[in-house]
Design an enzyme around this catalytic site. Structure first.
Site, short mmCIF file in Angstrom:
data_model
loop_
_atom_site.label_atom_id
_atom_site.label_comp_id
_atom_site.label_asym_id
_atom_site.label_seq_id
_atom_site.Cartn_x
_atom_site.Cartn_y
_atom_site.Cartn_z
CB SER A 121 -0.89 0.03 1.24
OG SER A 121 -1.70 1.18 1.27
NE ARG A 164 -3.40 -7.55 -3.47
CZ ARG A 164 -4.57 -8.01 -3.92
NH1 ARG A 164 -4.94 -7.78 -5.18
NH2 ARG A 164 -5.38 -8.67 -3.13
CB THR A 177 -5.41 1.22 5.77
OG1 THR A 177 -4.55 0.93 4.66
CG2 THR A 177 -4.99 0.39 6.96
CB CYS A 219 1.19 -9.13 -16.49
SG CYS A 219 2.09 -10.01 -15.19
CB CYS A 262 2.17 -14.83 -10.20
SG CYS A 262 0.57 -14.11 -9.79
CB CYS A 292 -0.90 -7.49 -9.01
SG CYS A 292 -1.06 -7.81 -10.77
CB CYS A 344 -3.99 -11.63 -15.40
SG CYS A 344 -3.81 -12.64 -13.90
#
Length: 596
Positions: free
Chosen positions: A109, A354, A390, A541, A565, A568, A571
């Protein structure tokens, strides 16, 4: 001491099995698990709640509350449940499953942290060593052109907020949860929802491990474990795989009368910069270049402590041009004169990516399902103009915990979670900012004008609610409508290629396992995506998981490098035909963030 259980390796014993036990669930009223009109009989529940695991061949653990995801929402829920147990002199068993190798490993974050929820949850956090040390000292907002940075009035009110590492904060929260008696199991991926005969959720199961790519069982094969409980709380974060199944299977978006969710991809680096350039607590947000006026997004740059700077780039996934590469746009951004001068002479410490929810108020599904609830970013409580989720995620977890406690101990109904959510400051906050994100469907300038009108004049009380445009995957145009984008070659000092960045994410997966990225129709990449959209998966990606490579005949075929990977979920969201299904790999795989 906090129990950081490592992921399963070929030489280890499944740590969950060390803690296997049969915890008899107390006899409690069960009408709370779903509406009275659809409640099953007590006898049918008793039959379905047999936790021996004999029917599936898996061992089973029994808890009052099972929480999936050790992020801010899941840990807040766990802590609040145990706090209420102490307040009411009641004992409820609570466990938290986390697919990362340790708590915080998959947490990424910004993060400018608003402590409102933490003030409610742990009022003495300042005295108890929370890793929250750098208050916001300045707040700037720039409109970037190619070579200039134009200062705009800052719409952000970050007074009283802090620049933090969220991955470090959740590690601290996990210690607080364990001190209260919460059992936390990192390194275990919840891959299956468990239902009883009445389609009530009765827990989750972790995936089997030690399975080779060809489906055979390796020497370290172990069956997954069932974690069963009266209430299951899903706190998987944005686009949680189990949460999405629950939302679809129980038609929660329709029940909540919510629009489709819309998303953005956030890409981030943490740098260590030169001492003379470091300004602890300085916060900067930008919009504009390098994105075009029809693509929503921007950047952030936050000065943390220890000469560290968090820099990130966010691109809404409803962008139209299939040639756009969010990763390369981010690398391009860092060469802007106003940003490059800060980074020159510095060193990148970590990289990650992310997705985040941007649908806001309009896209909230009905968050309660038979047997549990969806909390945090799995439901989508982010405040888009604040770029903060958050504090709202934590509060949603706390409210769900209070509803779960009243349900288990007092015979209430889990629907009080939604009732209390609607009465809380979370609902009011999200309602007031509901029109900001959809305003930018009309472009950058109209979006700025509409959002300024909403912020300064109507103050969230505009007498209409704007709708989102097409779902992100449908927004992608065919390639013939656009010109390919030529991105500059990375210089290795300010900008970098993907393999270099991927190394900094500490990403690792067991190579010999079934792919967790699955094509619903294996012919679509070559038959549709490549000829019509120029193979957009090779660009959206941020880890180059997807590549088109020539076969022995010279024809391009899609190659999936699943071991790259970052989890995130871009895709799963952006594929034009929704042909890619993201599922959990073996627990413990994925990125290993420490300061994100």
């Amino acid at each position: 001491m906090f129990r950081f259980l490592s992921a399963i390796s070929s030489s280890s014993i499944n740590p969950l099995r060390k803690h296997l036990r049969r915890i008899p669930l107390a006899t409690r009223p069960h009408s709370w698990l779903q509406s009275p009109s659809s409640s099953p009989s007590r006898s049918s529940i008793a039959r379905s709640r047999c936790f021996s695991g004999e029917s599936s061949g898996r061992d089973a653990l029994s808890y009052d509350v099972v929480i999936v995801g050790a992020g801010p929402a899941g840990l807040s829920a766990a802590i609040r449940l145990k706090q209420m147990c102490r307040e009411k002199n009641t004992d409820l068993s609570v466990c938290v499953l986390e697919k990362g190798s340790e708590v915080g490993a998959h947490i990424l974050s910004g993060n400018v942290f608003e402590p409102r929820s933490l003030d409610e949850l742990i009022p003495d956090w300042r005295q108890e060593g929370a890793p929250i040390k750098v208050p916001v000292s300045s707040d700037k907002f720039w409109l970037l052109t190619k070579n200039r940075a134009l200062a705009l009035p800052s719409p952000f009110d970050n007074k009283g907020n802090y620049v933090i590492s969220l991955s470090q904060l959740v590690r601290w929260m996990a210690t607080k949860a364990e001190e209260l008696g919460v059992e936390i199991y990192p390194g275990f991926a919840a891959s299956e929802i468990l239902y009883d005969e009445n389609q009530m959720v009765v827990g989750v199961a972790t995936n089997d491990v030690g399975i080779a790519k060809d489906g055979s069982k390796r020497e370290n094969f172990q069956r997954g474990v069932e974690l069963r409980g009266h209430i299951t709380l899903l706190a998987e974060g944005c686009r949680g795989s189990l949460s999405e199944k629950i939302i679809k299977n129980h038609k929660l978006r329709e029940k909540g009368r919510g629009l489709h969710q819309t998303y953005a991809l956030g890409i981030k680096e943490v740098w260590e910069i030169e001492e003379g350039k470091h300004d602890p607590g300085s916060v900067l947000h930008t919009i504009g270049w390098p994105l075009d006026s029809n693509t929503y997004g921007g950047s952030f740059l936050y000065h943390m402590d220890d000469r560290q700077v968090s820099i990130g780039f966010v691109v809404a996934l409803n962008y139209r041009n299939p040639y756009l590469s969010p990763y390369d746009e981010f690398q391009k951004l860092k060469h802007h004169p106003a940003i490059r001068q800060l980074l020159e002479g510095g060193t990148v410490l970590q990289y990650g990516a992310r997705t985040l929810n941007e649908g806001g108020f309009q896209s909230i599904p009905y968050p309660v399902f038979p047997g549990g609830a969806i909390i945090g970013c799995s439901a989508g409580y982010i405040n888009v103009p604040k770029i903060k989720g958050t504090h709202t995620a934590m509060k949603s977890g706390m409210l769900a915990a209070e509803a779960a406690f009243k349900t288990l101990a007092e015979g209430a109904n889990m629907d009080i979670y939604l009732e209390n959510l609607r009465k809380s400051w979370v609902w009011d906050e999200l309602y007031k900012v509901r029109n900001y994100r959809p305003a930018f469907e009309y472009g950058l300038v109209p979006g700025l004008a509409l959002s300024a009108l909403e912020h300064y004049i109507f103050k969230g009380r505009l007498p209409l609610t704007l709708k989102h445009g097409k779902p992100d995957h449908q927004a992608t145009n065919i390639a013939d409508l656009h010109t390919p984008i030529q991105y500059p070659k990375p210089d290795g000092q300010i900008s970098f290629d993907v393999p270099t960045s991927l190394y900094r994410s500490n990403t690792n997966h067991e190579h010999d396992q079934p792919p967790h990225l699955r094509l619903r129709d294996p012919t679509i990449p070559e038959r549709v995506n490549l000829p019509l959209y120029a193979g957009p998966e090779s660009r959206y990606c941020p880890a180059r998981v997807y590549e088109y490579v020539p076969d022995e005949k010279g024809d391009l075929k899609l190659q999936i490098n699943a071991q790259n990977c970052l989890h995130c979920k871009a895709c799963d969201i952006k594929d034009p035909k929704q042909n890619i299904e993201w599922t959990v790999p073996e627990g413990g795989g994925g990125p290993g963030y420490t300061i994100m």
